[in-house]
Motif scaffolding. Structure first.
Motif, PDB file in Angstrom:
ATOM      1  N   ARG A 162       0.674  -1.057   0.020  1.00 31.73           N
ATOM      2  CA  ARG A 162      -0.166  -0.294  -0.375  1.00 31.73           C
ATOM      3  C   ARG A 162       0.581   1.260   0.307  1.00 31.73           C
ATOM      4  O   ARG A 162       0.714   2.085  -0.630  1.00 31.73           O
ATOM      5  CB  ARG A 162      -1.432   0.079   1.124  1.00 31.73           C
ATOM      6  N   ALA A 206       2.176   1.546  -3.616  1.00 30.52           N
ATOM      7  CA  ALA A 206       0.594   2.017  -4.097  1.00 30.52           C
ATOM      8  C   ALA A 206       0.418   3.630  -4.286  1.00 30.52           C
ATOM      9  O   ALA A 206       0.124   4.422  -4.954  1.00 30.52           O
ATOM     10  CB  ALA A 206      -0.633   1.065  -3.690  1.00 30.52           C
ATOM     11  N   SER A 207       0.118   3.788  -2.881  1.00 26.95           N
ATOM     12  CA  SER A 207       0.510   5.500  -2.437  1.00 26.95           C
ATOM     13  C   SER A 207       1.761   6.230  -4.091  1.00 26.95           C
ATOM     14  O   SER A 207       1.378   7.356  -3.872  1.00 26.95           O
ATOM     15  CB  SER A 207       0.454   5.901  -1.078  1.00 26.95           C
ATOM     16  N   GLY A 214       2.109   5.290  -6.302  1.00 30.24           N
ATOM     17  CA  GLY A 214       2.320   4.722  -8.023  1.00 30.24           C
ATOM     18  C   GLY A 214       3.190   3.837  -8.429  1.00 30.24           C
ATOM     19  O   GLY A 214       3.425   3.552  -9.235  1.00 30.24           O
ATOM     20  N   TYR A 264      -5.120   3.748 -13.390  1.00 32.29           N
ATOM     21  CA  TYR A 264      -4.897   2.407 -13.043  1.00 32.29           C
ATOM     22  C   TYR A 264      -3.992   2.609 -11.655  1.00 32.29           C
ATOM     23  O   TYR A 264      -4.081   1.235 -11.240  1.00 32.29           O
ATOM     24  CB  TYR A 264      -4.670   1.685 -14.087  1.00 32.29           C
ATOM     25  N   GLY A 265      -3.227   3.943 -11.557  1.00 37.95           N
ATOM     26  CA  GLY A 265      -2.634   3.595 -10.160  1.00 37.95           C
ATOM     27  C   GLY A 265      -0.901   3.449  -9.890  1.00 37.95           C
ATOM     28  O   GLY A 265      -0.174   3.371  -9.212  1.00 37.95           O
ATOM     29  N   ALA A 268      -7.554   0.169 -11.237  1.00 39.14           N
ATOM     30  CA  ALA A 268      -7.482   0.527 -10.751  1.00 39.14           C
ATOM     31  C   ALA A 268      -6.776   0.109  -9.182  1.00 39.14           C
ATOM     32  O   ALA A 268      -6.279   0.016  -8.285  1.00 39.14           O
ATOM     33  CB  ALA A 268      -8.899   1.545 -10.325  1.00 39.14           C
ATOM     34  N   GLY A 291      -4.091  -1.492  -8.979  1.00 37.95           N
ATOM     35  CA  GLY A 291      -2.577  -0.800  -8.661  1.00 37.95           C
ATOM     36  C   GLY A 291      -2.711   0.677  -7.330  1.00 37.95           C
ATOM     37  O   GLY A 291      -1.795   0.569  -6.808  1.00 37.95           O
ATOM     38  N   ARG A 292      -4.114   0.481  -6.716  1.00 43.98           N
ATOM     39  CA  ARG A 292      -3.481   0.900  -5.406  1.00 43.98           C
ATOM     40  C   ARG A 292      -3.645  -0.240  -4.333  1.00 43.98           C
ATOM     41  O   ARG A 292      -3.950   0.599  -3.142  1.00 43.98           O
ATOM     42  CB  ARG A 292      -5.556   1.395  -5.127  1.00 43.98           C
ATOM     43  N   GLU A 300      -5.707  -2.631  -3.370  1.00 44.48           N
ATOM     44  CA  GLU A 300      -6.702  -2.876  -2.251  1.00 44.48           C
ATOM     45  C   GLU A 300      -7.458  -4.319  -2.833  1.00 44.48           C
ATOM     46  O   GLU A 300      -8.031  -5.039  -2.592  1.00 44.48           O
ATOM     47  CB  GLU A 300      -7.804  -1.756  -3.128  1.00 44.48           C
TER      48      GLU A 300
END
Length: 391
Positions: free
Chosen positions: A50, A53-54, A56, A66-67, A116, A119-120, A122
């Motif tokens: 995560r 991901a924050s 990218g 898409y992150g 997306a 990419g985040r 989640e």
């Protein structure tokens, strides 16, 4: 040949190093893929994902919607190398396998729903390929998907599915046309692991860790939108594409080569600090292994170069994966020999070295030559596709 990267890429390397210095705990002994799905590692690896991901960086090549950050090939390579060398969690099956499948073959609805979120950081997928009677023979898949007028019903069993006990979905290969030739009657599905008709059962490995699982399917329902690409019979081409991609930068490429270089450097420090250099025979073996690690690194960079030019590596990916999986066992065995009997000690702070990591490497080395394609299968790919030898 000039292997130097651009000034921009090297500046990005410094940014990644600063991030890792802050994100990794001071007592962090290193990520190990073979135990990444255990409960001890899972929470950390998910939180680290995560944090990537924050910025990218979890799927850096993907566009911002898409992150990702639409990272250049050089930036992707640098990120992979730094994550690998710092022994951070660098391997994410959801990004490295499911992402390319959906990007290249998914319907617009599948892309909008999953990319997306992946990419985040989640959404997590596991992979459902191997079956009890067929091993690496994916074309022999017997798990069947029967059309029922409102999608499909799945029946069968998958084994050695990493992360299934944590995942939300499974990217699963099943047979949709039993009358078609083996390679043409297969399809890929997105299966909700929390839905009815799905049971995940644990498989404990030689480390005593619950990394792998069985997946039992008894009439599990998959809606029409769960068929990857929306067209049945394309599963073989889709999954071969994904596995070729997996064997390169993410799984057997730049990051792993950097991790092996770090492991070798740690071995040199250990030997010099405890045995005064270890004697001529040991120094010679370390030097020989250092040469193999460097060859592995260069082969990995070659594949990255091919991908950057739109060339899909096939036998080249198989060759690199084969060398990398063999190197893990060689590194672990040389480490254990340098430690003597202490090389068999696990996570004992009084005697163990690197938090018991070497013992875990030893116990995992054989499995690495099987997962993602056995050594025998990889050699066949190299022989047929690379050398043009007859079947």
């Amino acid at each position: 040949m000039d292997f130097r990267l651009s000034h921009r890429a090297e500046a990005f390397r410094q940014e990644v190093r600063c991030f890792l210095a802050e994100a990794l705990p001071a007592d962090f002994t290193g990520f190990e893929e073979e135990s990444a799905e255990s409960h001890d590692y899972w929470a950390f690896s998910r939180e680290f994902a995560r944090r990537l991901a924050s910025r990218g960086w979890l799927a850096p090549a993907w566009p911002p919607e898409y992150g990702g950050i639409s990272a250049s090939p050089e930036e992707q390579w640098v990120l992979a190398e730094e994550l690998g060398y710092h022994a951070a969690p660098f391997y994410n099956r959801t990004v490295s396998i499911v992402g390319p499948v959906l990007t290249n073959f998914g319907t617009p609805e599948q892309k909008a729903r999953f990319l997306a979120a992946i990419g985040r950081g989640e959404v997590e997928f596991c992979i459902g390929l191997t079956e009890p009677e067929h091993g690496s023979d994916l074309a022999g898949v017997e798990c069947r998907a029967e059309a029922d007028g409102n999608g499909f019903r799945l029946h069968g069993q998958k084994v050695y599915s990493s992360n299934a006990h944590h995942a939300d979905y499974c990217l699963l290969l099943a047979r949709t046309d039993p009358q078609a030739p083996q390679h043409r009657g297969l399809s890929l599905f997105i299966v909700d692991l929390k839905g009815g008709g799905v049971e995940v059962r644990p498989l404990v490995n030689a480390l005593g860790l619950h990394c792998f699982n069985e997946i039992w399917l008894e009439g599990a329902a998959v809606p029409p939108g769960g068929l990857v690409g929306g067209e049945p019979g394309r599963g073989w081409y889709q999954i071969v594409f994904a596995l070729n991609h997996e064997r390169t930068v993410h799984a057997a490429g730049i990051a792993r080569a950097a991790l092996y270089r770090r492991t070798l450097n740690d071995l040199v420090k250990y030997v010099n600090g405890t045995r005064g250099g270890g004697g001529e025979p040991l120094r010679g073996r370390v030097a020989a292994l250092a040469t193999e690690v460097e060859v592995f690194r260069l082969l990995s960079w070659r594949i990255a170069w091919m991908q950057a030019r739109g060339v899909i590596p096939e036998w080249e990916a198989a060759m690199t994966k084969l060398l990398g999986s063999q190197l893990m066992g060689k590194l672990a065995n040389l480490w254990a020999e340098a430690q003597g009997l202490y090389g068999q000690v696990g996570a004992d702070p009084r005697r163990g070295v690197q938090g018991g990591r070497i013992e875990r490497m030893l116990l995992s080395a054989v499995g690495v030559t099987i997962g993602g394609g056995t050594a025998e299968v990889l050699r066949n790919i190299i022989a047929y596709r690379g050398l043009g030898l007859p079947r």
